[in-house]
Design a protein around this motif. Structure first.
Motif, PDB file in Angstrom:
ATOM      1  N   VAL A 213     -18.468 -16.307  -1.854  1.00  0.00           N
ATOM      2  CA  VAL A 213     -18.144 -15.093  -2.606  1.00  0.00           C
ATOM      3  C   VAL A 213     -18.047 -15.401  -4.099  1.00  0.00           C
ATOM      4  CG1 VAL A 213     -16.417 -13.303  -2.956  1.00  0.00           C
ATOM      5  CG2 VAL A 213     -16.978 -14.041  -0.641  1.00  0.00           C
ATOM      6  N   LYS A 214     -17.460 -16.551  -4.409  1.00  0.00           N
ATOM      7  CA  LYS A 214     -17.324 -16.927  -5.819  1.00  0.00           C
ATOM      8  C   LYS A 214     -18.690 -17.091  -6.468  1.00  0.00           C
ATOM      9  CE  LYS A 214     -15.216 -20.421  -8.818  1.00  0.00           C
ATOM     10  NZ  LYS A 214     -14.401 -21.671  -8.867  1.00  0.00           N
ATOM     11  N   ARG A 215     -19.647 -17.672  -5.715  1.00  0.00           N
ATOM     12  CA  ARG A 215     -20.992 -17.895  -6.253  1.00  0.00           C
ATOM     13  C   ARG A 215     -21.750 -16.576  -6.420  1.00  0.00           C
ATOM     14  NH1 ARG A 215     -22.387 -20.910  -2.602  1.00  0.00           N
ATOM     15  NH2 ARG A 215     -23.654 -19.541  -1.315  1.00  0.00           N
ATOM     16  N   LYS A 216     -21.648 -15.690  -5.414  1.00  0.00           N
ATOM     17  CA  LYS A 216     -22.401 -14.441  -5.448  1.00  0.00           C
ATOM     18  C   LYS A 216     -21.693 -13.349  -6.240  1.00  0.00           C
ATOM     19  CE  LYS A 216     -24.522 -15.246  -0.918  1.00  0.00           C
ATOM     20  NZ  LYS A 216     -24.652 -14.741   0.483  1.00  0.00           N
ATOM     21  N   LYS A 217     -20.380 -13.480  -6.426  1.00  0.00           N
ATOM     22  CA  LYS A 217     -19.572 -12.465  -7.113  1.00  0.00           C
ATOM     23  C   LYS A 217     -19.788 -11.090  -6.483  1.00  0.00           C
ATOM     24  CE  LYS A 217     -19.734 -14.959 -11.507  1.00  0.00           C
ATOM     25  NZ  LYS A 217     -20.078 -14.909 -12.961  1.00  0.00           N
ATOM     26  N   SER A 218     -19.803 -11.053  -5.139  1.00  0.00           N
ATOM     27  CA  SER A 218     -20.116  -9.817  -4.420  1.00  0.00           C
ATOM     28  C   SER A 218     -18.925  -8.870  -4.320  1.00  0.00           C
ATOM     29  CB  SER A 218     -20.637 -10.146  -3.016  1.00  0.00           C
ATOM     30  OG  SER A 218     -19.758 -11.023  -2.346  1.00  0.00           O
ATOM     31  N   TYR A 219     -17.708  -9.391  -4.357  1.00  0.00           N
ATOM     32  CA  TYR A 219     -16.527  -8.549  -4.341  1.00  0.00           C
ATOM     33  C   TYR A 219     -15.331  -9.336  -4.843  1.00  0.00           C
ATOM     34  CZ  TYR A 219     -15.778 -10.896   0.176  1.00  0.00           C
ATOM     35  OH  TYR A 219     -15.635 -11.829   1.180  1.00  0.00           O
ATOM     36  N   ASN A 220     -14.278  -8.613  -5.196  1.00  0.00           N
ATOM     37  CA  ASN A 220     -13.077  -9.258  -5.707  1.00  0.00           C
ATOM     38  C   ASN A 220     -12.283  -9.884  -4.575  1.00  0.00           C
ATOM     39  OD1 ASN A 220     -13.617  -8.434  -8.360  1.00  0.00           O
ATOM     40  ND2 ASN A 220     -12.622  -6.452  -8.026  1.00  0.00           N
ATOM     41  N   THR A 221     -11.694 -11.025  -4.840  1.00  0.00           N
ATOM     42  CA  THR A 221     -10.897 -11.724  -3.844  1.00  0.00           C
ATOM     43  C   THR A 221      -9.437 -11.776  -4.301  1.00  0.00           C
ATOM     44  OG1 THR A 221     -11.422 -13.852  -4.872  1.00  0.00           O
ATOM     45  CG2 THR A 221     -12.832 -13.118  -3.055  1.00  0.00           C
ATOM     46  N   VAL A 222      -8.558 -12.199  -3.390  1.00  0.00           N
ATOM     47  CA  VAL A 222      -7.148 -12.313  -3.740  1.00  0.00           C
ATOM     48  C   VAL A 222      -6.661 -13.721  -3.426  1.00  0.00           C
ATOM     49  CG1 VAL A 222      -6.656  -9.874  -3.320  1.00  0.00           C
ATOM     50  CG2 VAL A 222      -6.396 -11.518  -1.458  1.00  0.00           C
ATOM     51  N   TRP A 223      -5.711 -14.184  -4.214  1.00  0.00           N
ATOM     52  CA  TRP A 223      -5.051 -15.451  -3.930  1.00  0.00           C
ATOM     53  C   TRP A 223      -4.120 -15.276  -2.748  1.00  0.00           C
ATOM     54  CZ3 TRP A 223      -6.853 -19.719  -6.026  1.00  0.00           C
ATOM     55  CH2 TRP A 223      -7.514 -19.651  -7.264  1.00  0.00           C
ATOM     56  N   GLU A 224      -3.970 -16.322  -1.952  1.00  0.00           N
ATOM     57  CA  GLU A 224      -3.117 -16.234  -0.768  1.00  0.00           C
ATOM     58  C   GLU A 224      -1.698 -15.790  -1.119  1.00  0.00           C
ATOM     59  OE1 GLU A 224      -5.166 -20.196  -0.211  1.00  0.00           O
ATOM     60  OE2 GLU A 224      -5.680 -18.428  -1.415  1.00  0.00           O
ATOM     61  N   ASP A 225      -1.142 -16.354  -2.192  1.00  0.00           N
ATOM     62  CA  ASP A 225       0.244 -16.053  -2.547  1.00  0.00           C
ATOM     63  C   ASP A 225       0.455 -14.585  -2.887  1.00  0.00           C
ATOM     64  OD1 ASP A 225       0.828 -18.681  -2.129  1.00  0.00           O
ATOM     65  OD2 ASP A 225       0.937 -19.244  -4.245  1.00  0.00           O
ATOM     66  N   THR A 226      -0.626 -13.909  -3.311  1.00  0.00           N
ATOM     67  CA  THR A 226      -0.512 -12.494  -3.643  1.00  0.00           C
ATOM     68  C   THR A 226      -0.081 -11.679  -2.431  1.00  0.00           C
ATOM     69  OG1 THR A 226      -2.302 -12.765  -5.246  1.00  0.00           O
ATOM     70  CG2 THR A 226      -1.734 -10.518  -4.645  1.00  0.00           C
ATOM     71  N   LEU A 227      -0.518 -12.084  -1.243  1.00  0.00           N
ATOM     72  CA  LEU A 227      -0.201 -11.337  -0.024  1.00  0.00           C
ATOM     73  C   LEU A 227       1.285 -11.348   0.294  1.00  0.00           C
ATOM     74  CD1 LEU A 227      -3.146 -12.596   2.216  1.00  0.00           C
ATOM     75  CD2 LEU A 227      -3.005 -10.445   0.951  1.00  0.00           C
ATOM     76  N   LEU A 228       2.022 -12.299  -0.275  1.00  0.00           N
ATOM     77  CA  LEU A 228       3.461 -12.345  -0.038  1.00  0.00           C
ATOM     78  C   LEU A 228       4.163 -11.100  -0.563  1.00  0.00           C
ATOM     79  CD1 LEU A 228       4.062 -16.078  -1.041  1.00  0.00           C
ATOM     80  CD2 LEU A 228       3.993 -15.144   1.277  1.00  0.00           C
ATOM     81  N   ASP A 229       3.518 -10.397  -1.505  1.00  0.00           N
ATOM     82  CA  ASP A 229       4.123  -9.191  -2.086  1.00  0.00           C
ATOM     83  C   ASP A 229       4.021  -7.974  -1.166  1.00  0.00           C
ATOM     84  OD1 ASP A 229       4.786 -10.572  -4.405  1.00  0.00           O
ATOM     85  OD2 ASP A 229       2.874 -10.102  -5.375  1.00  0.00           O
ATOM     86  N   LEU A 230       3.175  -8.058  -0.142  1.00  0.00           N
ATOM     87  CA  LEU A 230       3.047  -6.914   0.763  1.00  0.00           C
ATOM     88  C   LEU A 230       4.333  -6.728   1.577  1.00  0.00           C
ATOM     89  CD1 LEU A 230      -0.565  -7.293   2.229  1.00  0.00           C
ATOM     90  CD2 LEU A 230       0.278  -5.427   0.805  1.00  0.00           C
ATOM     91  N   PRO A 231       4.939  -5.545   1.514  1.00  0.00           N
ATOM     92  CA  PRO A 231       6.201  -5.306   2.241  1.00  0.00           C
ATOM     93  C   PRO A 231       5.947  -4.936   3.708  1.00  0.00           C
ATOM     94  CG  PRO A 231       5.624  -3.361   0.978  1.00  0.00           C
ATOM     95  CD  PRO A 231       4.544  -4.392   0.695  1.00  0.00           C
ATOM     96  N   ILE A 232       5.301  -5.844   4.445  1.00  0.00           N
ATOM     97  CA  ILE A 232       4.895  -5.529   5.812  1.00  0.00           C
ATOM     98  C   ILE A 232       6.085  -5.148   6.680  1.00  0.00           C
ATOM     99  CG2 ILE A 232       3.827  -6.455   7.904  1.00  0.00           C
ATOM    100  CD1 ILE A 232       1.857  -5.813   5.684  1.00  0.00           C
ATOM    101  N   TYR A 233       7.197  -5.862   6.546  1.00  0.00           N
ATOM    102  CA  TYR A 233       8.351  -5.568   7.396  1.00  0.00           C
ATOM    103  C   TYR A 233       8.933  -4.184   7.129  1.00  0.00           C
ATOM    104  CZ  TYR A 233      11.041  -6.952   3.249  1.00  0.00           C
ATOM    105  OH  TYR A 233      11.543  -7.043   1.982  1.00  0.00           O
ATOM    106  N   GLN A 234       8.557  -3.569   6.000  1.00  0.00           N
ATOM    107  CA  GLN A 234       8.986  -2.201   5.713  1.00  0.00           C
ATOM    108  C   GLN A 234       7.992  -1.176   6.252  1.00  0.00           C
ATOM    109  OE1 GLN A 234       9.720  -1.798   1.506  1.00  0.00           O
ATOM    110  NE2 GLN A 234      11.013  -3.626   1.411  1.00  0.00           N
ATOM    111  N   LEU A 235       6.822  -1.636   6.695  1.00  0.00           N
ATOM    112  CA  LEU A 235       5.779  -0.735   7.185  1.00  0.00           C
ATOM    113  C   LEU A 235       5.657  -0.747   8.705  1.00  0.00           C
ATOM    114  CD1 LEU A 235       2.944  -1.660   4.635  1.00  0.00           C
ATOM    115  CD2 LEU A 235       4.509   0.283   4.514  1.00  0.00           C
ATOM    116  N   ILE A 236       6.212  -1.761   9.364  1.00  0.00           N
ATOM    117  CA  ILE A 236       5.968  -1.960  10.790  1.00  0.00           C
ATOM    118  C   ILE A 236       7.159  -1.505  11.628  1.00  0.00           C
ATOM    119  CG2 ILE A 236       6.840  -4.337  10.772  1.00  0.00           C
ATOM    120  CD1 ILE A 236       3.712  -3.218  12.668  1.00  0.00           C
ATOM    121  N   ASN A 237       6.873  -0.860  12.750  1.00  0.00           N
ATOM    122  CA  ASN A 237       7.910  -0.463  13.701  1.00  0.00           C
ATOM    123  C   ASN A 237       8.409  -1.672  14.473  1.00  0.00           C
ATOM    124  OD1 ASN A 237       8.546   2.319  13.573  1.00  0.00           O
ATOM    125  ND2 ASN A 237       6.570   2.843  14.485  1.00  0.00           N
TER     126      ASN A 237
END
Length: 379
Positions: A213-237
């Motif tokens: 993906v980095k070579r082709k620049k086909s779409y934006n990627t995210v760093w793994e640590d960024t996912l820590l900001d997702l409030p999953i425990y606030q979204l899941i039953n």
């Protein structure tokens, strides 16, 4: 049936059939059709009226202000015509050059062929490869035997039929009762996509960083640590499941299990694999090489806040086999397989989505990408 067969190893599913069922009765008008669309070739299907005898008064009022034309749509057959194993980009280019220009490779300067590594039996991948190979053999054998919208706003599309509509100047096919947010990462964290509800199933397909993906620049990627900001425990039953699609990079597997899941207050449950095959049931590429793999990994976790309300435990090390869609990063729908482990009529959410599903909530900066009408044809 979209589940073609199953055994103790997993399932063989028909991805195309699942999508076909979603759009078997779509509301559409002639003005919605692109001039080059195959839909224009069948005027009879476009003029087919809805049978309104059994429709409620509310449903009739819903349709009273639009032209009552319906047709069945599906993802184009060519997108699933995976008839031979994949080739690397360099192999494909070389083949095209040979076919188009009668190019004959030079033999004056021969280079030593690079040895393709085989998986060592002591390697950690060996157990996975053996299990997937066994599942492929048994499941394929079994299958053959059984023969007006704006960006950054949460949209709730609750029409009684799938509908072709124009969004930002392009034509898209929307499934029934879908909710979606087309936005970047920051807007997701600022927007309440729960609408006061939590979800029983959350599917996450992050755009992991990788060299291709980095070579082709086909779409934006995210760093793994960024996912820590997702409030999953606030979204899941409570008792709900979170499915994470991940590449076969061991470092990512360790990050998810050791860092990401604990931060989301989730308990690891199972690791499944999606095995990709051609129309004849052959693996799309060699499973034994250390290069491109014919499978992807799903890591499944559960949110347990009250043990009394937990759902049955998932089976570990299951395999899902299907012909992949040739659209990049289009994963097979999972709900039918996951239903035994969910509550009845589960609320479902997909993050980093590139397409919509009926009765789901979806978010992504390309959430409508695979809904574009150009990808569909009349059945």
């Amino acid at each position: 049936m979209s589940v073609l067969c199953y055994n103790d190893n997993g399932w063989v599913i028909d991805h195309q059939e699942i999508v076909r069922q979603w759009y078997k009765n779509c509301k559409i008008t002639k003005s919605s059709l692109p001039s080059s669309s195959s839909l224009t070739s069948d005027t009879n299907s476009l003029k087919a009226k809805l049978n309104t005898d059994n429709m409620s008064k509310a449903e009739n009022r819903e349709m009273s202000n639009c032209e009552r034309l319906t047709t069945a749509l599906q993802l184009k057959n060519d997108l699933f015509a995976i008839k031979s194993p994949y080739m690397m980009d360099s192999q494909f280019i070389k083949l095209q050059k040979t076919l188009e220009t009668d190019y004959i490779p030079s033999t004056t300067s021969r280079k030593r062929k690079k040895k393709v590594d085989k998986i060592d039996e002591d390697c950690s991948d060996y157990t996975v490869i053996k299990r997937l190979s066994d599942a492929h053999k048994s499941l394929i054998s079994l299958a053959q035997d059984e023969v007006t919208i704006q960006i950054n706003q949460l949209v709730h599309f609750n029409c009684i039929l799938p509908t072709v509509t124009q969004i930002l100047g392009e034509k898209y096919l929307l499934p029934v009762n879908c909710r979606f947010l087309l936005s970047d990462w920051s807007k997701l964290l600022q927007t309440d996509i729960t609408n006061g509800n939590r979800f029983d199933l959350i599917v996450i397909d992050p755009p992991w960083k990788n060299k291709s993906v980095k070579r082709k620049k086909s779409y934006n990627t995210v760093w793994e640590d960024t996912l820590l900001d997702l409030p999953i425990y606030q979204l899941i039953n409570n008792g709900g499941l979170v499915v994470i699609w991940v590449t076969n990079k061991p470092k990512l597997h360790s990050f998810i299990k050791e860092t990401l899941l604990p931060s989301w207050k989730l308990k690891f449950c199972a690791e499944w694999h999606w095995l990709k095959v051609t129309t004849s049931g052959e693996l799309i590429c060699d499973i034994n090489t250390t290069m491109k793999k014919p499978y992807e990994t799903l890591i499944i976790a559960q949110y347990i806040n009250n043990k009394d309300n937990c759902r049955p435990s998932l089976l570990n090390q299951q395999v899902i086999i299907s012909i992949p869609c040739s659209l990049h990063s289009k994963k097979p729908p999972l709900l039918e397989i996951m239903k035994p482990f969910l509550v009845e009529n589960p609320k479902c959410l997909e993050l980093f989505a590139r397409n919509l599903q009926p009765h789901w909530t979806s978010w992504g900066n390309e959430v409508l990408k695979h809904q574009h009408l150009d990808y569909y044809e009349a059945t």
